[in-house]
Design an enzyme around this catalytic site. Structure first.
Site, PDB file in Angstrom:
ATOM      1  N   LYS A  97       0.886  -1.340   0.030  1.00  0.00           N
ATOM      2  CA  LYS A  97       0.169   0.076   0.120  1.00  0.00           C
ATOM      3  C   LYS A  97       0.828   1.330  -0.221  1.00  0.00           C
ATOM      4  CE  LYS A  97      -4.154  -1.797   0.195  1.00  0.00           C
ATOM      5  NZ  LYS A  97      -5.209  -1.802  -0.694  1.00  0.00           N
ATOM      6  N   GLU A 119      -9.910   5.833   3.094  1.00  0.00           N
ATOM      7  CA  GLU A 119     -10.669   4.624   3.709  1.00  0.00           C
ATOM      8  C   GLU A 119      -9.622   3.504   4.208  1.00  0.00           C
ATOM      9  OE1 GLU A 119     -10.219   4.998   0.792  1.00  0.00           O
ATOM     10  OE2 GLU A 119      -9.473   3.046   0.112  1.00  0.00           O
ATOM     11  N   SER A 386       1.780  -9.871  -0.665  1.00  0.00           N
ATOM     12  CA  SER A 386       1.482  -8.005  -0.665  1.00  0.00           C
ATOM     13  C   SER A 386       1.474  -7.662   0.728  1.00  0.00           C
ATOM     14  CB  SER A 386      -0.029  -7.816  -1.219  1.00  0.00           C
ATOM     15  OG  SER A 386      -1.017  -8.678  -0.440  1.00  0.00           O
TER      16      SER A 386
END
Lengths: 405, 265
Positions: A97, A119, A386
């Site tokens: 991210k 969010e 990830s």
């Protein structure tokens, strides 16, 4: 006659469309902001100074490039295709991210916005955004569903420590979908001063394209690294798909390489009945949710369905529109792995490789565990790992105790 | 039937259909028309109403919990049309329930029920080609939102493609009550009118979001053709019983126009 030209049909090719999917389905109040964002992003993208600053941060702050690691013991224990792990879990803040949060954070600063909202589902995007805002001196408000705040409590504390305000969302299913709705309500209200740092390849144009671009670095590195190590492309790239940001980043540079299978893994949850899973391609239908036209889990009246996954980051009723196109064209395959398989994959990877994956990423590991033994040893699977699993210790302790581990 | 604002100022009343029940919505809508509402917006409840504040969110949840479906709202529209032939009737919905129902089928059924127009909250003009073709095919008025943030070229397109009226959003924000109207509202109405008047159609401008009392309505009357009242009425229904809601809404609507009528004298 109006100066804005209407397309002849929704399928006509235009910016922000992936085949028939994507687009911009928002209240009118947001259109000017999205248009400004699109314009500023295009300028920044072509600006060498912007790219140089982002690359420096990705290298020195976030820890890129991430290793492509040959998981030899996992491979040997399964007896089949070689499994490589793309170690996005080693990035600063613990997941892919940060690639996008840094990129959009720089864009927000460049646009003169002092307040950032976002969010988060699992909290990884929230932590990455809180970190980027701390680094760049921006105010940060994170919306998170009450259910997710409870199950990802560690990340809530991290965000607060980083100076972000975390606002719980108690409407609807109290998960990612509701956090996005609440962030959009904030943005509609404060649109003149606020930058919405959306964390997945979702939402209205230009977000799906922009978020994908910031994560393309994953597949760029993967491709270079696998060619260095193996001298050839992998048989398949496997990634979990919630909104789809890590998957589109891991797939993108391989899309022209038709011999490379692209496998997206959705959350199978605890059953195949609507409401018990988040497998949009197995039970979803095209529709509009939160700004974009894509596959949506919904009932026969077009009301958005509840979803379930043990992983908060995959627990979402829609999927990025570019995945919808890759699905329909057949370029990518989408499968699902359920909660139990993901939990098993966490244990398996922890004990063969000493790597604790995030529950989201564990869905991709589970698919590799399923498929590797069916393939010859010369085949290569690259799994996009990830995120790391530290955030999931509470859930893991509870779930694995039930299994007697 | 064309949407007309016979009263000055015009009043558009939003109701979430099915809150607290379809039968109650019917009674409330009839009472609203009889109390002087020019147009009823029948809100189709949606699970994820991202343009709405807490009051309409709660109403949508209540309506959905009672099993309200789009087909029920269409049936309610048909019923209201039969009962009040002259009232304006607009279907107000997020896009997804309409898409799921089928755009063409929805257009047919809304027109045959006697609706005058449709407003889709999350549909902007650039994405509306197919929708506009369907609306025009069955002679339903497509009503688009205009926002304080909309630049002039967007307002021009919104005015060009809207029929019935243009819905001007009074402020940046979601639906809900407010203390004072912002300067945004008058400025926006003036900018829209440059286009609604220049094209010769003279399309009315209705101002909504946060219109909560008679003072607001009187202010809107100075720069627009109609006021849209939503959250205040939905909250009034929430606080009433199903038996008292229609009467309470009727009294509230009469009160909304009282000072303006006094001014007119």
């Amino acid at each position: 006659m109006a100066s804005i030209i209407l397309p002849a049909s929704p399928s006509e090719s235009r910016p922000g469309r992936f085949g028939i999917y994507g687009g911009r389905y928002v209240p009118e109040t947001l259109v000017a902001a999205l248009t400004e964002l699109e314009r500023e992003y295009e300028i920044a993208k072509a600006d060498a100074a912007f790219q140089a600053e982002l690359n420096a941060l990705l290298t020195d702050y976030a820890g890129r490039p991430t290793p492509l690691y040959f998981a030899q013991r996992l491979t040997e224990s399964l007896g089949g295709a070689k499994i490589y792990l793309k170690r996005e879990d080693l990035l600063h803040t613990g997941a892919h991210k940060i690639n996008n949060s840094l990129g959009q954070g720089l864009l927000a600063r460049r646009m003169g916005k002092k307040r950032v909202i976002a969010e988060t589902g699992a909290g990884q995007h929230g932590v990455a955004t809180a970190s980027a805002c701390a680094l760049l001196g921006l105010d940060c408000v994170i919306y998170m569903g009450d259910v997710d705040m409870e199950r990802q409590e560690l990340n809530v504390m991290r965000m607060r420590l980083l100076g972000a305000e975390v606002r719980g969302v108690s409407s609807g299913s109290k998960t990612l979908k509701d956090a996005i709705s609440e962030a959009m309500r904030d943005w509609v209200t404060n649109v003149r001063t606020t930058y919405y740092l959306l964390g997945s390849a979702l939402g209205a144009h230009p977000y799906p394209t922009m978020v994908r671009d910031f994560h393309r670095v994953i597949s760029k590195e993967m491709k270079r690294q696998i060619l260095e190590k193996e001298g050839r492309l992998p048989s398949a790239v496997i990634a979990c798909v919630g909104g789809g940001s890590n998957a589109i980043g891991a797939f993108y540079e391989f899309i022209p390489d038709r011999q490379v299978r692209l496998i997206g893994v959705e959350a199978g949850g605890r059953g195949t009945v609507l409401g018990e899973h988040a497998a949009r391609f197995q039970g979803g239908a095209p529709g509009v949710l939160q700004g974009t036209y894509s596959y949506v889990l919904q009932d026969e009246d077009g009301q958005i369905a509840l979803t379930h996954s043990v992983s908060a980051g995959l627990d979402y009723a829609s999927i990025g529109p570019e995945h919808a196109m890759l699905h329909d064209t057949g370029r990518a395959e989408y499968v699902s792995q359920d909660d139990a398989a993901a939990l098993d994959a966490v244990v398996k990877l922890a004990r063969t490789e000493g790597i604790l994956p995030a529950l989201e990423s564990a869905h991709a590991v589970a698919e590799a565990i399923r498929v590797a033994p069916t393939l010859p040893a010369r085949d290569i699977l690259v799994v996009n790992l990830s995120g790391r699993g530290d955030k999931d210790m509470g859930i893991l302790a509870r779930e694995l105790k039930l299994q007697g581990i | 039937m064309p949407i007309r604002f016979d009263h000055k100022p015009g009043l558009v009343v939003y109701l979430t259909a099915g809150d607290p029940s379809l039968e109650a919505t019917r009674e409330i809508a009839l009472a609203a028309v009889d109390a002087g509402a020019d147009v009823i917006e029948l809100g189709v409840p949606f699970s994820d109403p991202l343009a709405d504040g807490p009051i309409i969110q709660r109403a949508s949840e209540r309506a959905l919990a009672r099993g309200t479906r789009l087909k029920d709202v269409l049936a309610l529209a048909r019923d209201l049309r039969a009962a009040r032939p002259a009232a304006g009737l607009v279907m107000f919905s997020y896009l997804n329930p309409i898409l799921r129902y089928g755009l063409g089928r929805f257009a047919d059924d809304a027109a045959s029920a006697g609706a005058d127009g449709v407003l889709a909250t999350d549909l902007i003009v650039e994405e509306a080609a197919e929708y506009l073709a369907e609306m025009n095919r069955v002679h339903l008025a497509p009503i688009f939102l205009a926002a304080p943030t909309s630049p002039d070229e967007r307002l021009q397109a919104i005015a060009a493609h809207s029929k019935g009226f243009v819905y001007a959003i009074s402020r940046t924000g979601i639906t809900g009550k407010q203390q004072n109207l912002t300067a945004d509202a008058a400025a926006l109405a003036a900018r829209i009118r440059r286009w609604t008047r220049s094209d010769g159609k003279g399309l009315p401008v209705a101002v909504g979001f946060g219109i909560s009392n008679a003072d607001h309505v009187a202010q809107v009357a100075e720069f627009a053709d109609a006021a849209v009242v939503g959250s205040s009425i939905v909250e009034l229904i929430e606080r009433s019983t199903p038996e008292t809601a229609a009467g309470a809404v009727a009294r509230f609507i009469k009160g909304l126009r009282a000072p303006a009528s006094a001014l007119a004298r």
